[in-house]
Design an enzyme around this catalytic site. Structure first.
Site, short mmCIF file in Angstrom:
data_model
loop_
_atom_site.label_atom_id
_atom_site.label_comp_id
_atom_site.label_asym_id
_atom_site.label_seq_id
_atom_site.Cartn_x
_atom_site.Cartn_y
_atom_site.Cartn_z
N LYS A 51 1.06 -1.46 0.15
CA LYS A 51 -0.07 -0.40 -0.06
C LYS A 51 0.94 1.12 -0.35
O LYS A 51 1.73 1.55 0.83
CB LYS A 51 -1.16 0.17 1.06
N ALA A 89 7.25 -3.58 8.97
CA ALA A 89 7.27 -2.26 9.67
C ALA A 89 8.09 -1.25 8.56
O ALA A 89 8.49 -0.20 9.21
CB ALA A 89 7.98 -1.75 10.83
N SER A 90 7.48 -0.97 7.73
CA SER A 90 8.03 -0.08 6.68
C SER A 90 7.39 0.81 5.99
O SER A 90 7.57 1.56 5.43
CB SER A 90 8.85 -1.47 5.21
N ILE A 97 4.37 0.79 4.10
CA ILE A 97 3.84 0.20 3.13
C ILE A 97 3.05 -0.59 3.55
O ILE A 97 1.69 -1.54 2.34
CB ILE A 97 4.58 -0.34 1.52
N GLY A 126 2.52 -3.99 4.77
CA GLY A 126 2.15 -5.10 4.54
C GLY A 126 1.53 -5.79 5.88
O GLY A 126 0.68 -6.82 5.49
N GLY A 127 1.51 -5.77 7.24
CA GLY A 127 1.17 -6.77 8.24
C GLY A 127 -0.31 -5.63 7.92
O GLY A 127 -1.27 -7.35 7.73
N SER A 128 -1.16 -5.13 7.52
CA SER A 128 -2.27 -4.69 7.61
C SER A 128 -2.61 -4.96 5.87
O SER A 128 -3.68 -6.50 5.47
CB SER A 128 -2.53 -3.50 7.33
N ALA A 129 -1.88 -5.20 5.20
CA ALA A 129 -2.22 -5.71 3.44
C ALA A 129 -2.19 -7.50 4.05
O ALA A 129 -3.43 -8.48 3.32
CB ALA A 129 -1.28 -5.73 3.07
N ASP A 172 -5.47 0.49 8.46
CA ASP A 172 -5.30 0.39 7.39
C ASP A 172 -5.31 -0.68 7.16
O ASP A 172 -5.87 -1.11 5.41
CB ASP A 172 -3.94 0.63 7.49
#
Length: 288
Positions: free
Chosen positions: A10, A96-97, A99, A101-104, A135
């Site tokens: 994202k 934890a970047s 973009i 990641g965890g939410s996606a 997110d």
């Protein structure tokens, strides 16, 4: 046959923090897009398992319970008697970047499980997603939107077909509560009145996208750079990359992006950047 769901990165092409609400959350406005070919993959395999299996370049960076586990538990609460699914997370995005990641990953998990249990309506998925994090709702949709409120209000928007980007993460260590630190460093003023509604922008080509992004910016970029000075280096490298038209931080970082006019220029820019910075995570992609 195992079933898989792509969890695209994202990208916050803009991120305006409009003020701190009375409930402690931050009112925001963000133009969000998703990468077509940069992301994680969640696979539903035969059998049952009490925990998520992980693979991929960044699997080792996941520690403790993650949003995929929470998404499974939240979904199972809607399906009495549901057996714990066997899920495999192929982790290709840095943790934890900035973009999503965890939410996606959580969003892809919800989409995947909903295909096995079609009785769960879209409204139920949205309710579950909101409870998992700000997110997650936008990642469930995984299409370009203007995101407002604290992330729960989504207005779909058309992006041009030809918007290419290079995503860059310097792979520095960041705390798990990085976003909270960045918001604290921002010190947003209290929101005194509900923000006025705005018409969605008309974005006909990449130049329109860049003009909108330049005008709106990312309010978290300055505080994030203070906490993680490497971001400034990443942005400087992107700005000096041939073909790069615009560069900015995504979310709370430390991933940054640059926009390019063509796929060829994005691929060439990523290749040149890898030669200068071989230890960074660098991905060319199309946004949509």
């Amino acid at each position: 046959m195992p079933k898989s769901e792509f969890a695209p990165a994202k990208i916050n092409l803009t991120l305006e923090i409009l003020g701190r609400r009375a409930d402690g959350y931050h009112e925001l406005r963000s133009l969000v897009a998703f990468a077509h070919d940069a992301g994680d993959v969640v696979t539903l395999a035969p059998g049952s398992s009490a925990s998520v299996e992980t693979s991929g370049s960044f699997a080792g960076d996941i520690s403790g319970s993650n949003l995929v586990d929470k998404a499974i538990s939240a979904f199972a609460a809607k399906v009495p008697g549901m057996k714990p699914p066997r899920l495999i997370l192929d982790k290709n995005l840095p943790v934890a970047s900035g973009i999503g990641g965890g939410s996606a990953d959580a969003a892809a998990t919800l989409r995947l499980l909903s295909k096995s249990y079609p009785g769960i309506a879209d409204r139920d998925l949205h309710t579950i997603a909101r409870a998992l994090g700000a997110d997650v709702p936008v990642c469930v949709r995984a299409r370009p939107v203007i995101m407002t409120g604290v992330g729960e209000t989504l207005e779909e928007i058309a992006l041009p077909q030809e918007v290419y980007a290079v995503l860059v993460n310097p792979l520095i260590a960041v705390p798990s509560n990085k976003t909270a630190h960045v918001f604290a460093a921002l010190g947003a003023a209290p929101l005194t009145a509900p923000p006025e509604a705005e018409p969605a922008p008309r974005l006909s080509n990449v130049r329109d996208v860049i003009a909108y992004a330049k005008a709106r910016g990312n309010d978290l970029q300055a505080p994030a750079q203070k906490l993680f000075p490497e971001i400034e280096t990443v942005l400087a490298e992107l700005h000096r990359t041939e073909g790069a038209l615009f560069a900015q931080l995504s979310g709370a970082g430390p991933t940054c992006f640059a926009l390019f006019a063509t796929k060829q220029e994005a691929v060439a820019g990523a290749s040149a950047l890898r030669q200068r910075q071989p230890n960074w995570w660098i991905r060319p992609t199309r946004l949509g």
